[in-house]
Motif scaffolding. Structure first.
Motif, PDB file in Angstrom:
ATOM      1  N   HIS A 351      91.249 -24.755 -44.173  1.00  0.00           N
ATOM      2  CA  HIS A 351      89.791 -24.879 -44.131  1.00  0.00           C
ATOM      3  C   HIS A 351      89.416 -26.288 -44.561  1.00  0.00           C
ATOM      4  O   HIS A 351      89.927 -26.800 -45.552  1.00  0.00           O
ATOM      5  N   HIS A 352      88.515 -26.874 -43.830  1.00  0.00           N
ATOM      6  CA  HIS A 352      88.054 -28.233 -44.151  1.00  0.00           C
ATOM      7  C   HIS A 352      86.540 -28.253 -44.056  1.00  0.00           C
ATOM      8  O   HIS A 352      85.965 -27.858 -43.038  1.00  0.00           O
ATOM      9  N   ASN A 353      85.880 -28.665 -45.141  1.00  0.00           N
ATOM     10  CA  ASN A 353      84.429 -28.791 -45.068  1.00  0.00           C
ATOM     11  C   ASN A 353      84.032 -30.244 -45.238  1.00  0.00           C
ATOM     12  O   ASN A 353      84.624 -30.991 -46.017  1.00  0.00           O
ATOM     13  N   THR A 354      83.054 -30.619 -44.434  1.00  0.00           N
ATOM     14  CA  THR A 354      82.576 -31.993 -44.431  1.00  0.00           C
ATOM     15  C   THR A 354      81.085 -31.963 -44.127  1.00  0.00           C
ATOM     16  O   THR A 354      80.460 -30.894 -44.163  1.00  0.00           O
ATOM     17  N   THR A 355      80.517 -33.097 -43.843  1.00  0.00           N
ATOM     18  CA  THR A 355      79.106 -33.172 -43.478  1.00  0.00           C
ATOM     19  C   THR A 355      78.955 -34.060 -42.251  1.00  0.00           C
ATOM     20  O   THR A 355      79.743 -34.980 -42.010  1.00  0.00           O
ATOM     21  N   VAL A 356      77.943 -33.761 -41.467  1.00  0.00           N
ATOM     22  CA  VAL A 356      77.548 -34.573 -40.324  1.00  0.00           C
ATOM     23  C   VAL A 356      76.052 -34.816 -40.452  1.00  0.00           C
ATOM     24  O   VAL A 356      75.273 -33.860 -40.506  1.00  0.00           O
ATOM     25  N   ALA A 357      75.668 -36.067 -40.537  1.00  0.00           N
ATOM     26  CA  ALA A 357      74.263 -36.435 -40.737  1.00  0.00           C
ATOM     27  C   ALA A 357      73.711 -35.751 -41.992  1.00  0.00           C
ATOM     28  O   ALA A 357      72.552 -35.319 -42.023  1.00  0.00           O
ATOM     29  N   GLY A 358      74.576 -35.616 -43.002  1.00  0.00           N
ATOM     30  CA  GLY A 358      74.140 -35.028 -44.260  1.00  0.00           C
ATOM     31  C   GLY A 358      74.066 -33.519 -44.268  1.00  0.00           C
ATOM     32  O   GLY A 358      73.661 -32.932 -45.273  1.00  0.00           O
ATOM     33  N   LEU A 359      74.472 -32.859 -43.178  1.00  0.00           N
ATOM     34  CA  LEU A 359      74.429 -31.397 -43.093  1.00  0.00           C
ATOM     35  C   LEU A 359      75.841 -30.844 -42.992  1.00  0.00           C
ATOM     36  O   LEU A 359      76.739 -31.489 -42.435  1.00  0.00           O
ATOM     37  N   PRO A 360      76.087 -29.625 -43.506  1.00  0.00           N
ATOM     38  CA  PRO A 360      77.457 -29.107 -43.625  1.00  0.00           C
ATOM     39  C   PRO A 360      78.109 -28.789 -42.281  1.00  0.00           C
ATOM     40  O   PRO A 360      77.472 -28.298 -41.345  1.00  0.00           O
ATOM     41  N   LEU A 361      79.406 -29.008 -42.218  1.00  0.00           N
ATOM     42  CA  LEU A 361      80.260 -28.601 -41.103  1.00  0.00           C
ATOM     43  C   LEU A 361      81.558 -28.070 -41.697  1.00  0.00           C
ATOM     44  O   LEU A 361      82.227 -28.757 -42.467  1.00  0.00           O
ATOM     45  N   LEU A 362      81.907 -26.841 -41.349  1.00  0.00           N
ATOM     46  CA  LEU A 362      83.126 -26.200 -41.845  1.00  0.00           C
ATOM     47  C   LEU A 362      84.057 -25.924 -40.673  1.00  0.00           C
ATOM     48  O   LEU A 362      83.654 -25.312 -39.679  1.00  0.00           O
ATOM     49  N   TRP A 363      85.311 -26.379 -40.795  1.00  0.00           N
ATOM     50  CA  TRP A 363      86.342 -26.080 -39.808  1.00  0.00           C
ATOM     51  C   TRP A 363      87.366 -25.140 -40.424  1.00  0.00           C
ATOM     52  O   TRP A 363      87.720 -25.274 -41.582  1.00  0.00           O
ATOM     53  N   SER A 364      87.862 -24.207 -39.631  1.00  0.00           N
ATOM     54  CA  SER A 364      88.950 -23.332 -40.062  1.00  0.00           C
ATOM     55  C   SER A 364      89.938 -23.189 -38.916  1.00  0.00           C
ATOM     56  O   SER A 364      89.545 -23.159 -37.741  1.00  0.00           O
ATOM     57  N   ALA A 365      91.195 -23.079 -39.237  1.00  0.00           N
ATOM     58  CA  ALA A 365      92.238 -22.854 -38.237  1.00  0.00           C
ATOM     59  C   ALA A 365      93.376 -22.101 -38.894  1.00  0.00           C
ATOM     60  O   ALA A 365      93.618 -22.239 -40.099  1.00  0.00           O
ATOM     61  N   GLY A 366      94.081 -21.293 -38.119  1.00  0.00           N
ATOM     62  CA  GLY A 366      95.152 -20.515 -38.711  1.00  0.00           C
ATOM     63  C   GLY A 366      96.103 -19.918 -37.702  1.00  0.00           C
ATOM     64  O   GLY A 366      95.843 -19.903 -36.489  1.00  0.00           O
ATOM     65  N   LEU A 367      97.219 -19.415 -38.230  1.00  0.00           N
ATOM     66  CA  LEU A 367      98.254 -18.740 -37.455  1.00  0.00           C
ATOM     67  C   LEU A 367      98.614 -17.446 -38.164  1.00  0.00           C
ATOM     68  O   LEU A 367      98.590 -17.370 -39.396  1.00  0.00           O
ATOM     69  N   ASP A 368      98.973 -16.421 -37.391  1.00  0.00           N
ATOM     70  CA  ASP A 368      99.499 -15.210 -38.010  1.00  0.00           C
ATOM     71  C   ASP A 368     100.560 -14.596 -37.116  1.00  0.00           C
ATOM     72  O   ASP A 368     100.586 -14.817 -35.899  1.00  0.00           O
ATOM     73  N   ALA A 369     101.452 -13.836 -37.725  1.00  0.00           N
ATOM     74  CA  ALA A 369     102.515 -13.130 -37.014  1.00  0.00           C
ATOM     75  C   ALA A 369     102.780 -11.812 -37.723  1.00  0.00           C
ATOM     76  O   ALA A 369     102.890 -11.771 -38.953  1.00  0.00           O
ATOM     77  N   ASP A 370     102.845 -10.733 -36.951  1.00  0.00           N
ATOM     78  CA  ASP A 370     103.068  -9.402 -37.510  1.00  0.00           C
ATOM     79  C   ASP A 370     104.056  -8.656 -36.622  1.00  0.00           C
ATOM     80  O   ASP A 370     104.095  -8.853 -35.401  1.00  0.00           O
ATOM     81  N   GLY A 371     104.838  -7.772 -37.236  1.00  0.00           N
ATOM     82  CA  GLY A 371     105.806  -6.997 -36.472  1.00  0.00           C
ATOM     83  C   GLY A 371     106.042  -5.632 -37.078  1.00  0.00           C
ATOM     84  O   GLY A 371     105.805  -5.406 -38.268  1.00  0.00           O
ATOM     85  N   MET A 372     106.504  -4.704 -36.253  1.00  0.00           N
ATOM     86  CA  MET A 372     106.859  -3.364 -36.703  1.00  0.00           C
ATOM     87  C   MET A 372     108.054  -2.872 -35.895  1.00  0.00           C
ATOM     88  O   MET A 372     108.269  -3.270 -34.752  1.00  0.00           O
TER      89      MET A 372
END
Length: 704
Positions: A351-372
């Motif tokens: 997760h990365h939060n920053t600002t653009v023109a003084g207003l908030p911008l939040l980015w998120s990225a992820g990976l997951d793996a599951d098995g049975m």
């Protein structure tokens, strides 16, 4: 029936409050974080299920409810999730009076076709998936006696959590207390219900732990429906250094008895609702389950702008189920199912939060793996004893997923929220039981999908938000649904995943002690999975197009008077779910275009009112109204609509340092006879599961 191979119109949302949203990033790939709503008192209004960062539920860019749970002062035994969700519109949570089949859970009509377990809705418990990679989930293992909240996310943003179409239900337990504590609970009620439990915990600023154990027994409302459950849960939270948080979880669930009374015909249900069909006792139908699971969650703050989160979990599940037929035919899968399952997975997100023109911008990225991996065998049911082998195979399912999401406040009054998830699900069957009558059912299938979602929210005024969303959904067949091919030979791995296009428009308003939310939604599905045939316990499924779900959800809660003496709540859902295209069903008959989706009620209403004559005493009355529910695709069988009323009371008091809470409730006070749930498309015509008449439960809890 768990493990048994035999056996409209919709839409979605977005929103924001920058300062709250950026202060604390929580469980991204694993789940959602804290939240609350008005119940009998105003509670903090914080959730993170949508933008994956902490924000007010009022500002969340979706239709989302957060139900607070007070482990001491909730006037309910806390055995089934259905006890806690009646004030969430769009959700149908029905206790079936059958602990062998789990409760029925559907969101906006997704999941309504499931005859056992939970389909079409993704489940999480403390950030750990309770839904397997093939899309089948279980809600019975959740620890409600030590829960703090339940979050329910409805609509397109649920797709960012993976293989689920209708919504996400997430259950959370509280962090360990900083000071030593202990709590004990007990209660009993009609039909031999009895439960008892104990919770202990404590810690300091660096590490803390909580351990709870409970047991529940019932003779069952119907004949041959007794059940016993035992559960042990542990949670340890450590913050060894600044910016690092580690959570360890362990859950042990043991259900040594869960008899299955099977469904009834309409005539049987009307004549004698407590009965079980003779087949239930003849074949000793029921299920035993033992599940152990552990997991670790790690949150690492890298800087003021960046956070990493990790999840790793694994478990085993042993299940034996006796079904209501012998399965003696050489081509049958057998009337006894035995499964040894191992499962696990991992995930990471940034997760990365920053600002653009003084207003908030939040980015998120992820990976997951599951098995049975399931070692699955089937045997002849010789009138309740195990007979000859009829099935022996290894079933595997695995899923890989990657997601990216942004939350951009591009104007003080406007937010844009979007994301995309790429998913791959693989199913594999290795058949070890190959005879002339039972040819090789081995095979594999791989399903790929990309699910985008985009939404916008407008804060019209401080007390009013308006939002709109669009997205695509994805739901694969389960291993059970691909087990047998048409004609009774091979597998059905050519069965396609269901995809949907969903949209939603909603408004949220809040004033002093008041909250009102409304949403209209529309969803159209392609390749919906429905039955094609059923022969010798081998259920075969097919894809049909043109399934529609559309509806209206309305939720209102409020408190009035000094000390919030009076409280009200209402949840109403209008759901129009129907088949848009005609098709041939399992009996070879034509299901007409326009037929209602079985298992869905067009109208559902829950309302409650509470009154506090004194500060520590709360009295409440509840009303539930539900329209008729069709049980089959042909719409020839249905459960009539009904209205029921419940009364409840709870009293807090102290004795020395000990806090006590005594509660009681009477459900269905008018002793109304009605059908509580239906078994959709039951091949023998036994569709109906009657609900109890008037019943009571009283309990006592103590905490120090």
């Amino acid at each position: 029936m768990a493990g048994n191979k035999g056996g409209g119109r919709s839409r979605k949302p977005v929103s924001a409050e920058a300062s709250h949203r950026l202060c604390c990033l929580a469980a991204a790939m694993f789940a959602a974080a804290p939240g609350a709503a008005l119940a009998e008192e105003m509670l903090p209004d914080v959730v993170v299920s949508v933008s994956r960062a902490e924000q007010k539920r009022f500002d969340a860019p979706a239709a989302i409810d957060s139900v607070p749970v007070d482990s001491l002062s909730t006037p309910s035994p806390l055995i089934n999730v259905s006890e806690l969700l009646p004030l969430v519109p769009g959700v149908a949570a029905r206790e079936r009076q059958n602990y062998a089949q789990d409760l029925q859970l559907a969101v906006r009509g997704f999941g309504s076709r499931s005859t056992f377990g939970v389909r079409g809705v993704r489940l999480f418990v403390d950030g750990i998936p309770a839904t397997m990679p093939d899309g089948q989930g279980q809600a019975s293992t959740a620890d409600l006696t030590n829960a703090s909240r339940i979050e329910v996310l409805r609509g397109p943003f649920a797709q960012l959590y993976g293989n689920a179409s209708g919504g996400v239900v997430q259950i959370f337990t509280p962090d360990p207390p900083k000071a030593p504590m202990a709590r004990a609970t007990s209660g009993f009620g009609s039909d031999g219900q009895w439960m008892a439990g104990v919770t202990v915990g404590g810690g300091n600023d660096k590490i803390g732990g909580v351990l709870d154990a409970w047991t529940f027994e019932t003779d069952g409302y119907r004949d041959h429906s007794a059940a016993r459950r035992r559960q042990l849960n542990a949670k340890v939270v450590a913050e060894p250094v600044t910016g690092t948080r580690v959570t360890l979880l362990f859950n042990a669930f043991d259900q040594p008895q869960a008899q299955d009374p099977l469904g009834l015909t309409r005539a049987q249900a009307d004549a004698k609702p407590r009965q079980a069909v003779p087949l239930a006792t003849q074949f000793n139908t029921g299920k035993t389950v033992r599940q152990n699971q552990g997991g670790v969650l790690v949150e690492q703050r890298l800087s003021e702008q960046d956070n990493l989160e990790f999840r790793l979990y694994g478990g085993t599940r042993e299940l034996t189920q006796y079904l209501g037929f012998s399965g003696i035919a050489p081509s049958s899968a057998g009337g006894i199912v035995d499964i040894d399952r191992s499962y696990g997975g991992g995930a990471m997100s940034w997760h990365h939060n920053t600002t653009v023109a003084g207003l908030p911008l939040l980015w998120s990225a992820g990976l997951d793996a599951d098995g049975m991996r399931d070692a699955r065998t089937g045997y002849v049911n010789q009138n309740g004893t195990q007979g000859a082998l009829r099935r022996d195979e290894t079933d595997k399912a695995g899923s890989l997923g990657a997601f990216a999401q942004f939350d951009w406040t591009w104007n003080p009054s406007w937010r844009l929220v979007g994301g995309v998830r790429a998913s791959q699900v693989k199913l594999r069957i290795d058949d070890h039981y190959i005879t002339a009558a039972s040819p090789d059912d081995s095979g594999t299938a791989t399903y790929n999908n990309v699910s985008p979602v985009l939404g916008v929210v407008w804060q019209a005024v401080d007390s009013l938000n308006v939002y709109a969303n669009l997205g695509r959904g994805f739901e694969t067949p389960t291993l059970t649904e691909v087990a047998y091919g048409p004609g009774g030979t091979g597998t059905n791995l050519g069965l396609q995943p269901s995809t949907s296009r969903q949209g939603e428009i909603g408004v949220k308003w809040q004033g002093k002690g008041q909250r009102l939310e409304a949403a209209v939604f529309d969803a159209g599905s392609h390749n919906e999975i429905v039955p094609l045939s059923n022969d010798n316990g081998r259920a075969v499924y097919q894809n049909v197009n043109g399934v529609h779900r559309r509806g209206l959800e309305l939720g209102w809660r409020g408190t009035y008077g000094p000390g919030e003496r009076y409280g009200t709540g209402l949840a109403y859902t209008w759901l129009d779910a129907y088949f848009g295209d005609a098709f041939r069903n399992a009996q070879g008959a034509t299901v007409a275009s326009g037929n209602r989706l079985p298992g869905t009620a067009r109208h559902s209403l829950f309302a409650e009112a509470t009154y506090k004559p004194v500060a520590d005493l709360t009295l409440g009355v509840e009303m539930r109204v539900e329209g008729r529910v069709f049980a089959d695709d042909l719409n020839t069988q249905y459960a009539p609509g009904y209205a029921t009323f419940n009364l409840r009371a709870g009293y807090n008091f102290r004795v020395g340092r000990m806090r006590w809470y005594a509660y009681g409730r009477i459900d269905n006070i008018a002793d109304r006879h009605y059908i509580g749930s239906v078994i959709v498309n039951e091949s023998n015509g036994r569709y109906f599961e009657p609900a109890p008449g008037r019943r009571f439960f009283v309990g006592l809890r103590a905490e120090i």
